[in-house]
Scaffold this active site. Structure first.
Site, PDB file in Angstrom:
ATOM      1  N   ASP B  52       0.845  -1.194   0.000  1.00  0.00           N
ATOM      2  CA  ASP B  52       0.000   0.000   0.000  1.00  0.00           C
ATOM      3  C   ASP B  52       0.884   1.249   0.000  1.00  0.00           C
ATOM      4  O   ASP B  52       1.744   1.408   0.866  1.00  0.00           O
ATOM      5  CB  ASP B  52      -0.912  -0.023   1.226  1.00  0.00           C
ATOM      6  CG  ASP B  52      -1.910   1.121   1.203  1.00  0.00           C
ATOM      7  OD1 ASP B  52      -3.063   0.883   0.815  1.00  0.00           O
ATOM      8  OD2 ASP B  52      -1.538   2.255   1.577  1.00  0.00           O
ATOM      9  N   ARG B  53       0.691   2.123  -1.002  1.00  0.00           N
ATOM     10  CA  ARG B  53       1.580   3.270  -1.190  1.00  0.00           C
ATOM     11  C   ARG B  53       1.425   4.295  -0.078  1.00  0.00           C
ATOM     12  O   ARG B  53       2.413   4.868   0.404  1.00  0.00           O
ATOM     13  CB  ARG B  53       1.325   3.922  -2.547  1.00  0.00           C
ATOM     14  CG  ARG B  53       1.944   3.195  -3.727  1.00  0.00           C
ATOM     15  CD  ARG B  53       1.351   1.810  -4.002  1.00  0.00           C
ATOM     16  NE  ARG B  53      -0.046   1.810  -4.379  1.00  0.00           N
ATOM     17  CZ  ARG B  53      -0.849   0.751  -4.371  1.00  0.00           C
ATOM     18  NH1 ARG B  53      -0.398  -0.440  -3.967  1.00  0.00           N
ATOM     19  NH2 ARG B  53      -2.117   0.832  -4.710  1.00  0.00           N
ATOM     20  N   THR B  54       0.170   4.538   0.367  1.00  0.00           N
ATOM     21  CA  THR B  54      -0.032   5.513   1.442  1.00  0.00           C
ATOM     22  C   THR B  54       0.588   5.025   2.742  1.00  0.00           C
ATOM     23  O   THR B  54       1.297   5.773   3.435  1.00  0.00           O
ATOM     24  CB  THR B  54      -1.541   5.812   1.614  1.00  0.00           C
ATOM     25  OG1 THR B  54      -1.983   6.560   0.473  1.00  0.00           O
ATOM     26  CG2 THR B  54      -1.811   6.617   2.865  1.00  0.00           C
ATOM     27  N   CYS B  88      -1.859   4.853 -10.889  1.00  0.00           N
ATOM     28  CA  CYS B  88      -1.968   5.033  -9.434  1.00  0.00           C
ATOM     29  C   CYS B  88      -1.327   6.381  -9.131  1.00  0.00           C
ATOM     30  O   CYS B  88      -0.114   6.549  -9.352  1.00  0.00           O
ATOM     31  CB  CYS B  88      -1.243   3.915  -8.686  1.00  0.00           C
ATOM     32  SG  CYS B  88      -1.120   4.204  -6.894  1.00  0.00           S
ATOM     33  N   ASN B  89      -2.120   7.333  -8.657  1.00  0.00           N
ATOM     34  CA  ASN B  89      -1.591   8.672  -8.387  1.00  0.00           C
ATOM     35  C   ASN B  89      -0.490   8.625  -7.339  1.00  0.00           C
ATOM     36  O   ASN B  89       0.576   9.208  -7.522  1.00  0.00           O
ATOM     37  CB  ASN B  89      -2.718   9.593  -7.902  1.00  0.00           C
ATOM     38  CG  ASN B  89      -3.700   9.954  -9.008  1.00  0.00           C
ATOM     39  OD1 ASN B  89      -3.528  10.966  -9.670  1.00  0.00           O
ATOM     40  ND2 ASN B  89      -4.720   9.137  -9.216  1.00  0.00           N
ATOM     41  N   THR B  90      -0.742   7.908  -6.228  1.00  0.00           N
ATOM     42  CA  THR B  90       0.225   7.906  -5.122  1.00  0.00           C
ATOM     43  C   THR B  90       1.565   7.324  -5.563  1.00  0.00           C
ATOM     44  O   THR B  90       2.627   7.788  -5.130  1.00  0.00           O
ATOM     45  CB  THR B  90      -0.339   7.129  -3.922  1.00  0.00           C
ATOM     46  OG1 THR B  90      -1.722   7.481  -3.747  1.00  0.00           O
ATOM     47  CG2 THR B  90       0.407   7.475  -2.640  1.00  0.00           C
ATOM     48  N   ALA B  91       1.525   6.320  -6.445  1.00  0.00           N
ATOM     49  CA  ALA B  91       2.769   5.700  -6.925  1.00  0.00           C
ATOM     50  C   ALA B  91       3.656   6.707  -7.649  1.00  0.00           C
ATOM     51  O   ALA B  91       4.863   6.482  -7.794  1.00  0.00           O
ATOM     52  CB  ALA B  91       2.449   4.523  -7.845  1.00  0.00           C
ATOM     53  N   CYS B 202      -7.320   9.875  -7.231  1.00  0.00           N
ATOM     54  CA  CYS B 202      -6.959   8.496  -6.869  1.00  0.00           C
ATOM     55  C   CYS B 202      -7.739   7.643  -7.856  1.00  0.00           C
ATOM     56  O   CYS B 202      -8.940   7.872  -8.059  1.00  0.00           O
ATOM     57  CB  CYS B 202      -7.365   8.154  -5.436  1.00  0.00           C
ATOM     58  SG  CYS B 202      -7.309   6.370  -5.104  1.00  0.00           S
TER      59      CYS B 202
END
Lengths: 238, 238
Positions: B52-54, B88-91, B202
């Protein structure tokens, strides 16, 4: 999070691309998972440059198709796939040759569909088949169906050009009402000819034809393949 | 049929799998093609085992994510991808590090989204952002938006746990009305705070939130990335 103990799925795609997206989505939805990390590792090689399979069969020009499918299978094996699947019924004619070029299993969508038909609809001994001219000519379904004493009914030759045109229209502009109407009309003819279930035997057909438009069970080989791939990846077939 | 002159797209997937299917479908639909053979060659590596990136960002445990993303990028390059994308934005926080490990370009979804906002909505100088806590903390959008004098409005901290819970519910059980209602409520708060457009930042958010539920333009980074990938593959950016 434990390391993924599951098998990696290799998907030979592009025949057509929409059918590839559809099978990919069916696999994701058929996977029992509550977060990203519980899902399956899936490698998709969407190479739409594979020549038209029906044209190759009708013109007896098979090698370019075999070469493309083999290259995809080998790329997927090299990338880490543990087994292979292909969401194109007609491409199954080439399966035995492609299998010789890799050392991992290749699930057979047609076998899975016939097996599921026998399991889910044991009373139905006559099934109708909507498919490409290539799939019909090569008797991919009847050859497997005969082994379990299933009779396969095909559309009259006069209807087949309309079925092929409708398949091409789905490849060209996506699901559309004209194609759906052709598939529904020809399926009704199969039912009138005795079919107790109908196989949507080209991956473009169920993109346009809704099961509610057919008065008998409509069997979708892509869904059968998705279920079989998830079982195999999870090790549930072991 | 001529040999495909187009570039091959490499898609780092699995974050989440439904968002990967969604981007794949958007690319297929954005491609001008009238038959299978006119479509693009797309390689998808749907590896959902990326942590999980977050959580990785909030616990400062970045290396396992970098390792997984790097492995996927290198596998895709080895399989023949000409450029890479990740839905995936967070990635995107890890993009610069992954870029160092491959020799092919990596399109930036956040850059594409901000560029498109300026082009399509030049009068709108304040945009709202719905995103994971990881994307908010790393200021992925504000850092790019500042360069073009766009102001980014974020939800109040008290709303963010509900946004994260809704994102996880989409990953767990697909698009659902509860998640859609949370996203719509928080988006309305952003509009009340001055947002003239809202970024669904997201990839799970636009799976559940319909543009008609937001009173200002809802910008979908996955669609912007799909359009940019098709342009790049066709050589239209050259």
């Amino acid at each position: 999070m434990a390391t993924q103990p599951y098998k990696t799925i290799g998907l030979l795609g592009g025949m057509g691309p929409e059918a590839t997206v559809d099978l990919f989505r069916r696999i994701v939805r058929a996977t029992p998972a509550t977060c990203d990390q519980e899902h399956l590792h899936i490698l998709v090689d969407n190479d739409p440059s594979v020549p038209d399979r029906t044209e190759a069969l009708l013109s007896d020009n098979l090698e370019p198709v075999v070469e493309k499918l083999t290259a995809m299978a080998q790329r997927l094996e090299a990338a880490g796939a543990d087994f292979l699947i292909v969401p194109c019924n007609t491409a199954h004619y080439f399966l035995d040759r492609v299998r010789l070029t890799v050392s991992i299993p290749f699930l057979d969508m047609i076998e899975e569909t016939v097996t599921s038909l026998c399991r889910e609809h044991p009373a139905q001994r006559t099934v109708g088949l909507l498919a490409t001219t290539g799939t019909l000519r090569t008797r991919l379904y009847p050859r497997r169906a005969e082994k379990v004493s299933l009779t396969v009914v095909e559309p009259p030759a006069t209807d087949q050009p309309a079925v092929m045109a409708a398949i091409h229209s789905v490849k060209s502009r996506g699901a559309n009402a004209d194609a759906a109407s052709v598939f529904a009309r020809v399926a009704a003819g199969l039912v009138a000819a005795g079919a107790q279930a109908v196989i949507a035997g080209c991956t473009e057909i169920p993109l346009a034809l809704d099961a509610t438009s057919v008065s008998v069970p409509l069997v979708n080989p892509a869904e059968e393949l998705a279920q079989a791939a998830v079982r195999m990846a999870l090790g549930a077939d072991a």
